[in-house]
Structure formats: structure tokens, C-alpha cells
Design a protein around this motif. Structure first.
Motif, PDB file in Angstrom:
ATOM      1  N   SER A  44       0.709  -1.186  -0.132  1.00 29.99           N
ATOM      2  CA  SER A  44      -0.020  -0.072   0.076  1.00 29.99           C
ATOM      3  C   SER A  44       0.925   1.047   0.035  1.00 29.99           C
ATOM      4  O   SER A  44       2.270   1.211   0.314  1.00 29.99           O
ATOM      5  N   ARG A  45       0.320   2.293  -0.607  1.00 29.95           N
ATOM      6  CA  ARG A  45       1.477   3.537  -0.776  1.00 29.95           C
ATOM      7  C   ARG A  45       1.750   4.019   0.595  1.00 29.95           C
ATOM      8  O   ARG A  45       2.847   4.616   0.711  1.00 29.95           O
ATOM      9  N   HIS A  46       0.585   4.048   1.559  1.00 28.82           N
ATOM     10  CA  HIS A  46       0.897   4.381   3.000  1.00 28.82           C
ATOM     11  C   HIS A  46       2.433   3.661   3.508  1.00 28.82           C
ATOM     12  O   HIS A  46       3.189   4.187   4.059  1.00 28.82           O
ATOM     13  N   HIS A  47       2.210   2.266   3.344  1.00 29.29           N
ATOM     14  CA  HIS A  47       3.369   1.423   3.835  1.00 29.29           C
ATOM     15  C   HIS A  47       4.579   1.765   3.173  1.00 29.29           C
ATOM     16  O   HIS A  47       5.831   1.688   3.688  1.00 29.29           O
ATOM     17  N   ARG A  48       4.557   2.018   1.823  1.00 28.99           N
ATOM     18  CA  ARG A  48       5.719   2.320   0.867  1.00 28.99           C
ATOM     19  C   ARG A  48       6.441   3.603   1.539  1.00 28.99           C
ATOM     20  O   ARG A  48       7.358   3.669   1.696  1.00 28.99           O
ATOM     21  N   ASN A  49       5.310   4.595   1.898  1.00 29.94           N
ATOM     22  CA  ASN A  49       5.732   5.859   2.193  1.00 29.94           C
ATOM     23  C   ASN A  49       6.470   5.879   3.748  1.00 29.94           C
ATOM     24  O   ASN A  49       7.520   6.383   4.042  1.00 29.94           O
ATOM     25  N   PHE A  50       5.916   4.808   4.628  1.00 32.77           N
ATOM     26  CA  PHE A  50       6.643   4.619   5.631  1.00 32.77           C
ATOM     27  C   PHE A  50       8.002   4.060   5.596  1.00 32.77           C
ATOM     28  O   PHE A  50       9.034   4.761   6.219  1.00 32.77           O
ATOM     29  N   LEU A  51       8.240   3.153   4.667  1.00 29.16           N
ATOM     30  CA  LEU A  51       9.541   2.675   4.412  1.00 29.16           C
ATOM     31  C   LEU A  51      10.470   3.605   4.265  1.00 29.16           C
ATOM     32  O   LEU A  51      11.768   3.774   4.558  1.00 29.16           O
ATOM     33  N   ARG A  52       9.972   4.523   3.396  1.00 27.35           N
ATOM     34  CA  ARG A  52      10.793   5.510   2.465  1.00 27.35           C
ATOM     35  C   ARG A  52      10.969   6.447   3.645  1.00 27.35           C
ATOM     36  O   ARG A  52      12.289   7.099   3.754  1.00 27.35           O
ATOM     37  N   HIS A  53      10.201   6.800   4.505  1.00 26.10           N
ATOM     38  CA  HIS A  53      10.575   7.977   5.806  1.00 26.10           C
ATOM     39  C   HIS A  53      11.533   7.174   6.631  1.00 26.10           C
ATOM     40  O   HIS A  53      12.432   8.046   7.069  1.00 26.10           O
ATOM     41  N   LEU A  54      11.305   5.859   6.822  1.00 24.82           N
ATOM     42  CA  LEU A  54      12.550   5.278   7.827  1.00 24.82           C
ATOM     43  C   LEU A  54      13.615   5.344   7.189  1.00 24.82           C
ATOM     44  O   LEU A  54      14.895   5.347   7.829  1.00 24.82           O
TER      45      LEU A  54
END
Ligand code: HEM
Length: 485
Positions: A364-374
């Protein structure tokens, strides 16, 4: 569960291309403002995912239900009966004769879109893999157009993925009492909503991952607390980080136990021969038939899909998060330029990095963004640990990396048990059959079992998994104490 239209979660979703106006929080899911990572359930949604679409899309739900009722079989099942073939063909024809249902009203809710992706992607995999192996893969427009529209809104490929069959596929095994109003998922009260085969083995296979995601919530919380300490970066922070990392290694060891627990409910032969074939994406079809998406000529706004891998736990955001947090991603699947002990295995490292990055497209794009943020934190843990020269902290860091390496050792054992062993048996069966048929069809093994074993994500799986495991071990830091300097 359908939300009251006045509920704040029923507000219009942000436009996928334009995003949100400044200062407006993303309320498309319960925790979207926090990358859709719930403090209690991590990457799993905290409430049972929607189990049925509203009446406007009932025909899709009915088609999926009908597939289960008919027990649709794999098109290349050995000894498939003509009654089974006829039933499959009738079911597939029922999809071709559906109207192309509009998706505009789905777009107002992330929950509706996710259920729609779940239903349509299951239907598409059943459609494709129930086809006789000699037939071309022509997917009819009543399936392709809404699936591509929904996928475009969600920004994910149109294939069945880990979110469809694990994260958004849980239900309670036993309905909790009404007092437990939250009814959060728990390790021992889980079931699945949708299965390709209806077997308990398939359910056990998905639930091994569901349990890992759920147990991993504690690791996510420890990661968050660690990041706060990295901000302070003082002696107290070093002490606390040491304790958090020690706890993270305990959690990772439990994840390993849960992974190995798949053996309790999922039989390797059933998995390999009956369950896994439904997962295949276009890139792991041994016959290399293209997947043709019908109706695209009438919809120039929809792009021909290119990402068509099947579901893989390589799409688990939790495992990616652990890699990124510990900094082993730069070692376990890094591009060669990232330096360190990683640089020796350059070409394979690039391939691995490419695969695991590609797997994020399926999240999901939210989880993708989470990983990018991390991964863009200005204070990476590994650098801090290395600089600190604090032996207790270094040891605790290494303990976590070692636990992750052991998780991957066990994963290799599981892959040997569930894929390599049954594949060998299948090859032997095919060779024996070919020998028996020699003179009529020749003696070589059929294409389905020839060549390097492929993962459902399309990898040369043995080489790939060994490489990731070995490079995780390569991320261990050498302990050089302050006194020794
Ligand atoms: C019967 C159980 C399992 C089998 C047969 C299996 C098989 C595989 C295969 C073949 C791959 C190669 C990539 C691909 O092409 O898909 C893979 C990758 C991967 N799997 Fe599994 N898997 C199983 C369970 C799990 C579980 C429960 C998890 C954790 C949630 C997991 C996590 C991963 C990860 C993270 C990768 C990417 C490589 C890595 O980071 O080590 N697997 N798996």
C-alpha cells in the motif's frame, strides 16, 4: 463494515495525483496520517477488513463466491475431469458476460477500494490459472477495466498481493464477545476471509504471515522509541538503545518461531502442488504466455500494466522495516555503491536491491511511504552504533542482526521444505511419466518443471534467498571497544 457518511473517515479521499491541500490530514484510513501503521496492529488494519462490497458491486462478490462453491481447479491439474473443466469454463464465461461496473463510487473510500482490489485480484488469478494450459490468457474487460481503475487509485499493480491475501484478509476465528468492543486481532483467534483452494493448509500459510505481522508490532514500537533516543544521542540514549535492541532481537526470534510454525498446519506437498500455482504472476509462468488485458482500447487513460508479479511475503512491510531500521538493507540488498563490506558481490546485490525495491511497489502506498520515511532518517541507527564504540550497544545491535540472519536461515529451511523438496519430487514424477510415454511425446520434462526454480515474485529463488541471508550476516559489526582505541 460500512462507515456512517458523516464519519470523518468517510471524508473524500485525497486525489491520488494532486494529494491533500496544505494542513489537511490524510484520513483515508484510520492511521493514514501515521503511514497507516497502527500502534496496536502495525501493518494490519485494527478492525476486520470489509467482508463484502455494497450491492452496486455485488456481482463481483457473487462471482468470487461461486468460484469457491464450484471448487474451481487449476487448469493444468493432473487428471482434471471434464466436469471440472466444464465448470471452470462456465464460471469464466460468467465473468465475460458481466457488465463493466463503474468504480467512481468506490473511489470515495480506501476501504471499498481495498476490498474491490482483494475481490477482483482473487478473481483474476482464478480466471488465469484455471485456464487450460494450451489456451492464451485473454482477461475479459468486465474484470480488467475495474481492476485497473481500482489499482490506479490505490497506486498498486493489478495482481493479487500480500495486502490482499494477508494484511487485508484476516477475520476472527471465533467472534469475540461484544464487550471487547475493539475486537483487535490476536495471535490465537485468526481466520482468513478468502482462499483460492478452501484448504486449511492455505489458511495456515497466510496466517503464519499474519501472526508475524502482529507479533512484529512490538518491534515497530521499539523502533519508534529507538528513533527518539537517536535524536538525543547521549549516554542515556546509548543505554536505552542497548535495551531496546536486546528486546528487538527477542521479538525477531519469536518471529522465527512463528515462521517455523507454518509447518503445523500447512502440508508442503499441498502447498507446492495445490496452493502455490494460484499465486503465479506473469513473470513466473513457465509457458511464458502474455497476460492480455481486454478492453484497454476503449480506455486510453488506463496504462497497459507491466508489473505483474504474484503475491510474495517479500512484500511484507515488517521485514523491510526491520532491514531498513537495522541498516542491513544497505548490506542485505544494497546497490554496490553503498559501500562497507557489501561491495564485493556487486551485480547480484543490485539485482536483490531491485527485487526488494520492486516488491515495495506492491505494498500500500502508505506503507511504501513509511519505509521511505524510515530509510531517510537523518540519524541512522547503524551509524550511531558504529560511532559509539560502546561494546554493550554494539553487542545488542549485533544480536538483532544475528536474529534477523537466523530468521532468514529458517526461511531457507522452509523454502527447502515447501518448494525445493516438492519441486524435486515433481520433476522426478514428470521424468518417470515422460519415460513411460517415450516414443509418443519424447523424454524431456515438461516446461513447468524445467530450469531454475522461480519465486512467485519471479526470482531465481535459491540464489536470491541465500544472497539476502548471507549479506544480512555481513552486516554484523566488528566490536572495537573504546578502551582498545
Ligand atoms: C511456506 C512458507 C514460505 C515460503 C514457501 C516462502 C517462499 C519464499 C520465496 C520463494 C521467496 C523468494 C522471493 C519470491 O520470488 O517470492 C521468498 C521471499 C521472502 N519471504 Fe518467504 N516464504 C514463506 C513464508 C514467509 C513468511 C511467513 C515471511 C514473513 C512474513 C516471509 C518473508 C519473506 C521475505 C521478507 C522475502 C524476501 C527475501 C528476504 O528479505 O529475505 N516468507 N519467500
Amino acid at each position: 463494515m460500512l462507515l456512517n457518511p458523516n464519519h470523518f473517515l468517510a471524508l473524500p479521499r485525497p486525489h491520488v495525483a494532486i494529494g491533500l491541500p496544505a494542513g489537511v490530514p490524510d484520513t483515508s484510513t484510520l492511521a493514514a496520517h501515521d503511514f497507516d501503521v497502527d500502534t496496536r496492529t502495525g501493518f494490519l488494519p485494527p478492525q476486520v477488513p470489509l467482508t463484502r462490497l455494497p450491492p452496486l458491486w455485488e456481482q463481483w462478490e457473487a462471482v468470487l463466491e461461486d468460484a469457491g462453491r464450484r471448487r474451481i481447479q487449476l487448469g493444468d491439474k493432473a487428471g482434471i475431469s471434464s466436469a471440472e473443466q466444464e465448470s471452470s469454463a462456465t464460471w469464466r464465461a460468467s465473468i465475460a458476460s458481466l457488465p463493466i461496473l463503474p468504480t467512481d463510487d468506490l473511489e470515495r473510500s480506501e476501504y471499498l477500494l481495498r476490498r474491490a482490489h482483494h475481490v477482483l485480484s482473487f478473481i483474476m488469478h482464478i480466471f488465469i490459472h484455471s485456464l487450460p494450459p494450451s489456451e492464451p490468457i485473454l482477461i475479459p474487460a468486465p474484470l480488467t477495466i475495474p481492476l485497473l481503475q481500482v489499482s490506479a487509485e490505490l497506486r498498486i499493480p493489478p495482481t493479487n498481493n500480500y495486502t490482499d491475501n494477508v494484511l487485508y484478509n484476516w477475520a476472527h476465528k471465533v467472534q469475540p464477545s461484544s464487550e471487547s468492543s475493539e475486537a483487535l486481532p490476536t495471535l490465537d483467534n485468526l481466520a482468513c476471509q478468502t482462499l483460492f483452494t478452501g484448504t486449511p493448509d492455505e489458511e495456515a500459510f497466510y496466517l503464519a504471515s499474519t501472526r508475524i505481522e502482529l507479533r512484529g508490532v512490538e518491534a515497530l514500537e521499539l523502533m519508534r522509541a529507538s528513533m527518539d533516543e537517536l535524536f538525543h544521542s547521549d549516554a542515556t540514549a546509548e543505554r536505552r538503545l542497548t535495551s531496546y535492541l536486546t528486546s528487538i532481537s527477542v521479538v525477531i526470534r519469536e518471529l522465527r518461531t512463528l515462521l517455523l510454525g507454518v509447518r503445523a498446519g500447512c502440508d508442503p506437498e499441498v502447498f507446492y502442488n495445490q496452493i502455490r500455482p494460484w499465486f503465479k504472476g506473469a513473470d513466473s509462468d513457465a509457458r511464458e504466455r502474455p497476460w492480455v488485458f481486454g478492453g484497454l482500447e476503449e480506455h486510453p487513460e488506463l496504462a497497459e500494466p507491466v508489473e505483474l508479479s504474484g503475491p510474495s511475503a517479500g512484500q511484507s512491510p515488517l521485514v523491510h522495516a526491520l532491514d531498513i531500521f537495522l541498516g542491513v538493507d544497505r548490506y542485505s540488498h544494497a546497490a554496490p555503491s553503498s559501500g562497507g563490506q557489501a561491495s564485493s558481490a556487486a551485480p547480484q546485490a543490485t539485482e536483490r536491491a531491485a527485487f526488494l525495491e520492486r516488491m515495495q511497489i506492491y505494498m500500500s502506498r502508505h506503507h511504501r511511504n513509511f519505509l521511505r520515511h524510515l530509510s531517510h532518517t537523518p540519524r541512522p541507527l547503524r551509524d550511531f552504533v558504529e560511532r559509539s564504540k560502546n561494546p554493550a550497544l554494539l553487542a545488542a545491535y549485533n544480536e538483532s542482526v544475528q536474529a534477523l540472519k537466523e530468521f532468514r536461515d529458517s526461511h531457507m529451511i522452509i523454502v527447502a521444505l515447501y518448494i525445493i523438496g516438492p519441486a524435486k519430487k515433481a520433476r522426478e514424477r514428470a521424468a518417470a511419466q515422460a519415460q513411460a510415454e517415450q516414443g509418443t511425446q519424447g523424454g524431456s520434462a515438461p516446461p513447468a518443471v524445467r530450469g531454475a526454480l522461480k519465486g512467485t515474485g519471479g526470482t531465481d529463488l535459491v540464489k536470491f534467498l541465500k544472497g539476502v541471508r548471507d549479506r544480512t550476516a555481513g552486516a554484523l559489526l566488528t566490536i572495537v571497544t573504546r578502551r582498545a582505541l
